[in-house]
Design an enzyme around this catalytic site. Structure first.
Site, mmCIF file in Angstrom:
data_model
loop_
_atom_site.group_PDB
_atom_site.id
_atom_site.type_symbol
_atom_site.label_atom_id
_atom_site.label_comp_id
_atom_site.label_asym_id
_atom_site.label_seq_id
_atom_site.Cartn_x
_atom_site.Cartn_y
_atom_site.Cartn_z
ATOM 1 C CB ALA A 1 7.319 8.836 12.828
ATOM 2 N N GLY A 2 8.225 9.392 9.518
ATOM 3 C CA GLY A 2 7.741 9.982 8.282
ATOM 4 C C GLY A 2 6.837 11.170 8.520
ATOM 5 N N GLY B 1 7.488 19.366 11.468
ATOM 6 C CA GLY B 1 7.607 18.714 12.762
ATOM 7 C C GLY B 1 8.593 19.439 13.658
ATOM 8 C CG HIS C 1 -2.102 0.903 1.086
ATOM 9 N ND1 HIS C 1 -2.021 2.275 1.141
ATOM 10 C CD2 HIS C 1 -3.417 0.621 0.877
ATOM 11 C CE1 HIS C 1 -3.225 2.795 0.984
ATOM 12 N NE2 HIS C 1 -4.087 1.818 0.817
#
Length: 314
Positions: free
Chosen positions: A177-178, A161, A81
């Site tokens: 964590a992307g 972030g 996916h």
């Protein structure tokens, strides 16, 4: 009127049931009702459906995002996916006593808190400016592209972030964590149709022909995946407005095209909850393998509302 919000977070973890249980528990501790969970080892993806008051759903979503940051390392993640982050997609859906603008406000608050955890946030759906940004524009190239500096995204994250000292430093991806795609949307149907007797290339051709971008059904997003661990070939879809585009028409067109290729449809899997467009009679026509009254979103919403009216605080 009692406000009820739904969150349907998609996590890049489909092989560890303990993680899925912990993420569901995070929503439960916040006061939400968890309606459904699913995980798939080939997609390497899990999906949780939770409903509750706007504050409870926001708290649960942020707690689950922190858990994903702690326990999922995208550097070793491989699945069929498309994905860009540990908490890959976080949509908020207004169900009762709320407008879309209210869901957007919750998405923006939750996204800001997730960015403070260190995870860059991209807005999508009704939360983007202008509204309607699609996930495909963010996911192009996947986590790997973002980790290299945003090759796959059309721009830096809407909310960078935060770093260790609180400054906004991660423009595209957290190193483990992307990024998170946070949005607001209406109720949709997420479903997979299994096919046999055709090649993966042929299945991809069917998916390309039926999706909206290929001139097919309005509001339909479709991809084809071979699932080696499960020995399945599926056409995986999101139907954005199942009340306007009849799912049985889509299913019938898949059947017609697969039969023309000398193959057959073997069943349908629904991810998450079933909208009102999928009653029992339609479920039979679409060969849904896991239909039950407990999967009907409107029924579970009614139970939730009754609980809230009689003193529950979710």
């Amino acid at each position: 009127m009692i406000p009820v919000l739904e969150a349907v977070p998609n996590f890049s973890e489909g092989r560890d049931p303990d993680f899925v249980a912990a993420a569901a528990e995070a929503f439960g501790r916040a006061g939400c009702d968890v309606l459904h969970t699913t995980l798939d080892p080939d997609h390497h993806r899990s999906v949780i459906t939770a409903i509750g008051s706007p504050d409870a759903v926001e708290e649960g979503a942020v707690a689950a995002a922190a858990l994903a940051l702690e326990r999922i390392d995208m550097r070793g993640h491989h699945g069929v996916h498309p994905r860009v982050g540990a908490l890959d997609v976080l949509p908020f859906v207004p169900l009762h006593g709320m407008e879309m603008a209210d869901a957007v406000r919750v998405a923006r608050r939750a996204g800001a808190r997730i960015a403070r955890l260190g995870i860059p946030v991209f807005w999508y759906g009704q939360a983007s400016v202008p509204s309607g940004r699609r996930l495909a524009t963010i996911r192009r190239g996947g986590f790997e592209a973002l980790a290299r500096g945003g090759v796959g995204a059309d721009a830096a994250a809407d909310l960078p972030g935060n770093g260790a000292t609180g400054e906004s430093v991660r423009l595209f991806a957290h190193p483990r964590a992307g990024a998170a795609c946070v949005g607001a949307r209406e109720i949709l149907l997420a479903w997979n149709v299994d096919v046999e007797g055709v090649s993966p290339e042929a299945a991809r051709g069917v998916a390309a022909a039926i999706r909206e971008a290929g001139g097919g059904f309005n509001g339909l997003r479709a991809l084809a995946f071979h699932l080696p661990e499960q020995g399945r070939l599926q056409i995986s879809m999101n139907l954005e407005n199942p009340a306007a585009t009849n799912p049985t028409d889509v299913f019938g067109e898949i059947e017609r095209r697969v039969r023309a290729l000398k193959g057959r449809v073997t069943g349908t899997e629904v991810i998450g909850m079933l909208p009102d467009a999928i009653p029992r009679s339609v479920a039979r026509r679409m060969a849904i393998v896991d239909w039950s009254p407990e999967r009907m979103l409107s029924d579970r919403l009614a139970v939730h509302l009754a609980g809230r009216r009689y003193g529950r605080t979710a």
